[in-house]
Design an enzyme around this catalytic site. Structure first.
Site, PDB file in Angstrom:
ATOM      1  N   TRP A 165      -4.386  -9.928   4.645  1.00 56.07           N
ATOM      2  CA  TRP A 165      -3.617 -11.189   4.697  1.00 56.07           C
ATOM      3  C   TRP A 165      -2.728 -11.097   5.754  1.00 56.07           C
ATOM      4  CZ3 TRP A 165       0.939  -9.964   3.056  1.00 56.07           C
ATOM      5  CH2 TRP A 165       1.083  -9.069   1.986  1.00 56.07           C
ATOM      6  N   LYS A 189     -15.401 -10.457   5.623  1.00 52.99           N
ATOM      7  CA  LYS A 189     -14.355 -11.004   4.554  1.00 52.99           C
ATOM      8  C   LYS A 189     -13.066 -11.132   4.918  1.00 52.99           C
ATOM      9  CE  LYS A 189     -12.595 -10.027   0.483  1.00 52.99           C
ATOM     10  NZ  LYS A 189     -11.771 -11.206   0.317  1.00 52.99           N
ATOM     11  N   SER A 243      -4.983  -1.786   0.805  1.00 49.08           N
ATOM     12  CA  SER A 243      -4.303  -0.684  -0.086  1.00 49.08           C
ATOM     13  C   SER A 243      -5.146   0.379  -0.144  1.00 49.08           C
ATOM     14  CB  SER A 243      -3.963  -1.547  -1.424  1.00 49.08           C
ATOM     15  OG  SER A 243      -5.083  -1.806  -1.829  1.00 49.08           O
ATOM     16  N   TYR A 253     -18.124   2.547  -3.842  1.00 49.19           N
ATOM     17  CA  TYR A 253     -19.375   1.652  -3.850  1.00 49.19           C
ATOM     18  C   TYR A 253     -20.401   2.366  -2.801  1.00 49.19           C
ATOM     19  CZ  TYR A 253     -15.918  -1.986  -4.836  1.00 49.19           C
ATOM     20  OH  TYR A 253     -15.120  -3.014  -5.589  1.00 49.19           O
ATOM     21  N   GLU A 265      -8.524   1.821   6.845  1.00 48.44           N
ATOM     22  CA  GLU A 265      -7.186   1.939   7.222  1.00 48.44           C
ATOM     23  C   GLU A 265      -6.305   1.433   6.107  1.00 48.44           C
ATOM     24  OE1 GLU A 265      -5.331   3.036   9.703  1.00 48.44           O
ATOM     25  OE2 GLU A 265      -6.873   2.034  11.019  1.00 48.44           O
ATOM     26  N   CYS A 300       1.531  -2.268   7.130  1.00 49.08           N
ATOM     27  CA  CYS A 300       1.030  -1.060   6.620  1.00 49.08           C
ATOM     28  C   CYS A 300       2.144   0.055   7.497  1.00 49.08           C
ATOM     29  CB  CYS A 300      -0.241  -0.843   7.077  1.00 49.08           C
ATOM     30  SG  CYS A 300      -0.803  -1.306   8.454  1.00 49.08           S
ATOM     31  N   GLU A 399       4.494   2.043  -2.171  1.00 52.85           N
ATOM     32  CA  GLU A 399       4.545   0.983  -0.861  1.00 52.85           C
ATOM     33  C   GLU A 399       4.813  -0.256  -1.758  1.00 52.85           C
ATOM     34  OE1 GLU A 399       0.575   0.009   0.749  1.00 52.85           O
ATOM     35  OE2 GLU A 399       1.609  -0.132   2.621  1.00 52.85           O
TER      36      GLU A 399
HETATM   37  P1  NAP Z   1      -5.893  -5.245  -0.639  1.00 48.26           P
HETATM   38  O1  NAP Z   1      -5.370  -5.743  -2.321  1.00 48.26           O
HETATM   39  O2  NAP Z   1      -6.136  -3.807  -0.768  1.00 48.26           O
HETATM   40  O3  NAP Z   1      -7.083  -6.113  -0.162  1.00 48.26           O
HETATM   41  C1  NAP Z   1      -7.589  -6.140   1.170  1.00 48.26           C
HETATM   42  C2  NAP Z   1      -8.920  -6.646   0.947  1.00 48.26           C
HETATM   43  O4  NAP Z   1      -9.692  -6.073  -0.032  1.00 48.26           O
HETATM   44  C3  NAP Z   1      -8.813  -8.211   0.647  1.00 48.26           C
HETATM   45  O5  NAP Z   1      -9.754  -8.793   1.376  1.00 48.26           O
HETATM   46  C4  NAP Z   1      -9.275  -8.336  -1.041  1.00 48.26           C
HETATM   47  O6  NAP Z   1      -9.996  -9.338  -1.520  1.00 48.26           O
HETATM   48  C5  NAP Z   1     -10.205  -7.091  -0.847  1.00 48.26           C
HETATM   49  N1  NAP Z   1     -10.307  -6.603  -2.289  1.00 48.26           N
HETATM   50  C6  NAP Z   1      -9.499  -6.352  -3.125  1.00 48.26           C
HETATM   51  N2  NAP Z   1      -9.913  -5.793  -4.382  1.00 48.26           N
HETATM   52  C7  NAP Z   1     -11.349  -5.375  -3.834  1.00 48.26           C
HETATM   53  C8  NAP Z   1     -12.316  -4.681  -4.770  1.00 48.26           C
HETATM   54  N3  NAP Z   1     -12.324  -4.535  -5.962  1.00 48.26           N
HETATM   55  N4  NAP Z   1     -13.510  -4.761  -4.159  1.00 48.26           N
HETATM   56  C9  NAP Z   1     -13.590  -5.124  -2.616  1.00 48.26           C
HETATM   57  N5  NAP Z   1     -12.643  -5.761  -1.970  1.00 48.26           N
HETATM   58  C10 NAP Z   1     -11.466  -5.841  -2.598  1.00 48.26           C
HETATM   59  O7  NAP Z   1      -4.350  -5.382   0.231  1.00 48.26           O
HETATM   60  P2  NAP Z   1      -3.618  -6.599   0.542  1.00 48.26           P
HETATM   61  O8  NAP Z   1      -2.935  -7.100  -0.825  1.00 48.26           O
HETATM   62  O9  NAP Z   1      -4.570  -7.886   0.761  1.00 48.26           O
HETATM   63  O10 NAP Z   1      -2.868  -6.091   1.620  1.00 48.26           O
HETATM   64  C11 NAP Z   1      -1.619  -5.198   1.344  1.00 48.26           C
HETATM   65  C12 NAP Z   1      -1.945  -3.740   1.338  1.00 48.26           C
HETATM   66  O11 NAP Z   1      -2.879  -3.606   2.626  1.00 48.26           O
HETATM   67  C13 NAP Z   1      -1.002  -2.882   1.519  1.00 48.26           C
HETATM   68  O12 NAP Z   1      -1.080  -1.858   0.827  1.00 48.26           O
HETATM   69  C14 NAP Z   1      -1.080  -2.207   3.091  1.00 48.26           C
HETATM   70  O13 NAP Z   1      -0.481  -1.196   3.150  1.00 48.26           O
HETATM   71  C15 NAP Z   1      -2.511  -2.508   3.537  1.00 48.26           C
HETATM   72  N6  NAP Z   1      -2.547  -2.654   4.852  1.00 48.26           N
HETATM   73  C16 NAP Z   1      -2.971  -1.708   5.672  1.00 48.26           C
HETATM   74  C17 NAP Z   1      -3.212  -1.736   6.942  1.00 48.26           C
HETATM   75  C18 NAP Z   1      -3.361  -0.613   7.816  1.00 48.26           C
HETATM   76  O14 NAP Z   1      -3.921  -0.877   8.693  1.00 48.26           O
HETATM   77  N7  NAP Z   1      -3.489   0.448   7.229  1.00 48.26           N
HETATM   78  C19 NAP Z   1      -3.017  -3.082   7.483  1.00 48.26           C
HETATM   79  C20 NAP Z   1      -2.551  -3.917   6.723  1.00 48.26           C
HETATM   80  C21 NAP Z   1      -2.480  -3.806   5.239  1.00 48.26           C
HETATM   81  P3  NAP Z   1      -8.738 -10.360  -2.193  1.00 48.26           P
HETATM   82  O15 NAP Z   1      -7.407 -10.257  -1.791  1.00 48.26           O
HETATM   83  O16 NAP Z   1      -9.354 -11.690  -1.322  1.00 48.26           O
HETATM   84  O17 NAP Z   1      -9.184 -10.586  -3.478  1.00 48.26           O
END
Ligand code: NAP
Ligand code: MG
Length: 497
Positions: A165, A189, A243, A253, A265, A300, A399
């Protein structure tokens, strides 16, 4: 409210597309289910968004497969695909203000950042990938005269992208650009908190002439829609940003389904090293602020660990205090706001629990540490700095994904390198020094995908971006390196007679 009449107009109009986008059309989910999306700056529900069920995922994958196997996109000449992608970028650019307002309302980020960075970044990423479409050549390998051996690049097929997000449009573009340039079909998604901007650009994709089924947007939850895509037998590649914890699920999966290609990423705990030869502390503090306060620290590559040489610690901390106080927290639609709302109340509370943890672990709360503007109904935090942090503390290892800086001191450059590398992550890092030898030595010693010297930067769309260690898996985004994620080489070996 920002002064610009356009921003005001879009902010009050409240007309949102909330339906799934499949095969070039918007439709409600097959079981009629929806979920709410909230403006985190006010706590109000902005809209109810369709939730993609398993049937919807199966239908979207079938449409993407049909578009890939039988549709025109993959068969078009590269210059034709380039023309469509350039026109998609152009349409996004033309709707920049509207999209920036959507991004700000749904995510809580300052609209000035969305206008200055998210939108131009999205357009640049798409344009760069589009321009590369007809400039990447295949290879003829060295052989004897009676053999022709070619290595050609083919699109991988149906690609699914699950995204976070924090930068919905930019992360969409970093994947859509190279995936569609190569001729794949794509299903995205968005994160459940931020679907609105992607659903808006879906209609611009139609207008640009993208054939039906080539780009599909399926809002939903991770555990449902995200997992269905991750486990789907007919998805060839899963590209994820988010994350580290959720990234691991996608490898599982894939292992338990069709061994689809997985690109990840992930997160970071990036070090920022300040040597004792720096002179302009104010300028360094500005960069440190950019690194940890921009997007409320929800980045990130956020520079969340400040490693400062003992000899300059006092001067560095007072410059940080002065500069951080200038980062005004407030209404994301106000032009003076530098820091908007955290993505949700739940996430804000999680960040605050790290502040409590830092105090318990024995770090010194140097500034900030509290929720502000609670009367707005929004989730706002002030810039927060912990001093006297040891790298073994959890606030230095995990983090936090918020505006929280952990300051750790060191005495020698070797010690700084050791602390910098003492982490499971390896996404980014920064170094401030006037010594050319130290600049080169430290840049090579740090185990991270990006090192920025005397600035905080990930580079631009022409520079590969990705993580070492548990910050990434399977390649690099941006630059021509991204093409490798979404294509596969085919060897053709021909015996001539
Ligand atoms: P997240 O919880 O990992 O969610 C990312 C995406 O994965 C969302 O669309 C989420 O869906 C989905 N997701 C969650 N649980 C899942 C599961 N069990 N199976 C399949 N998909 C699943 O991360 P976030 O809270 O959105 O963002 C914060 C994290 O993203 C931080 O740790 C940050 O470091 C990382 N990030 C990394 C980068 C990079 O380029 N390296 C960039 C941005 C963010 P829903 O949330 O809709 O349930
Ligand atoms: Mg929202």
């Amino acid at each position: 409210m920002i002064d610009s009449p356009d921003v005001t107009q879009f902010a009050v109009s409240r007309q949102f597309e909330t339906r799934l986008f499949i095969d070039g059309e918007f439709k409600a989910s097959s079981d009629g289910s929806t979920f709410d999306t909230v403006n985190p700056a006010t706590g109000e529900v902005l809209a109810y968004v369709s939730h993609a069920s398993l049937d919807d995922v199966n239908h979207a994958v079938a449409c993407a497969r049909r578009a890939f196997e039988h549709g025109p996109w993959r068969r078009m000449s590269p210059k034709e695909r380039k023309r469509v992608l350039l026109s998609f970028a152009e349409l996004i650019e033309r709707h920049s203000t509207e999209l920036a307002v959507l991004e700000s309302l749904d995510n809580g980020k300052p609209v000035r950042d969305a206008l200055a960075n998210d939108l131009p970044g999205t357009v640049e990423l798409l344009r760069w990938a589009a321009e590369a479409t007809d400039k990447i050549y295949d290879q003829v390998t060295p052989t004897s005269g009676d053999i022709v051996s070619m290595v050609i690049r083919e699109p991988i097929g149906v690609v699914a992208a699950v995204i976070p997000w924090n930068f919905p449009l930019e992360i969409m573009a970093v994947k859509v650009g190279p995936a569609l340039a190569a001729g794949n079909s794509l299903i995205i998604k968005p994160a459940e908190q931020t679907s609105l901007s992607l659903l808006r650009v879906a209609s611009l994709a139609n207008e640009a002439g993208l054939p039906p089924g080539v780009l599909n947007i399926l809002p939903g939850f991770g555990e449902t829609t995200g997992q269905y895509l991750g486990r789907h037998q007919d998805v060839d590649c899963l590209s994820f940003t988010g994350s580290t914890e959720v990234g691991r699920f996608f490898l599982k999966y894939a292992a338990e389904s069709n061994l689809k290609r997985v690109f990840l990423e992930l997160g970071g705990k990036s070090p920022v090293i300040v040597m004792d030869d720096v002179t302009d502390f104010e300028a360094v503090a500005e960069q440190v602020a950019n690194g940890v306060l921009y997007s409320q620290g929800q980045v990130c590559s956020s520079g969340s660990r400040l490693l400062v040489h003992k000899a300059v610690k006092g001067r560095m901390l007072s410059a940080i205090e002065r500069v951080f106080r200038r980062w005004t927290v407030g209404d994301p639609l106000a032009p003076s706001t530098r820091m908007g709302a955290m993505i949700s109340e739940g996430h804000m509370k999680r960040v605050l629990s790290y502040v409590e943890l830092g105090k318990k672990e024995g770090a010194t709360l140097f500034m900030g540490g509290a929720q502000v503007l609670a009367e707005t109904g929004g989730s706002f935090l002030e810039p927060t700095v912990f001093a006297d942090v040891r790298n073994s503390m959890r606030i230095a290892r995990e983090e936090i994904f918020g505006p929280v800086l952990s300051v750790i001191d060191f005495e020698t450059v070797e010690e700084a390198i050791e602390i910098a590398n003492d982490t499971n992550y390896g996404l980014a890092s920064s170094l401030y020094t006037n010594d050319l030898n130290i600049a080169h030595k430290v840049s090579r010693a740090i185990r991270a995908g990006t090192v920025s010297v005397n600035c905080f930067s990930e580079g631009d769309q022409a520079v590969p971006f990705g993580g070492f260690k548990q910050s990434g898996f399977g390649g690099r985004e941006k630059s021509l390196a991204a093409h490798d994620i979404y294509t596969q080489p085919k060897a053709i070996w021909m015996q001539l007679r």
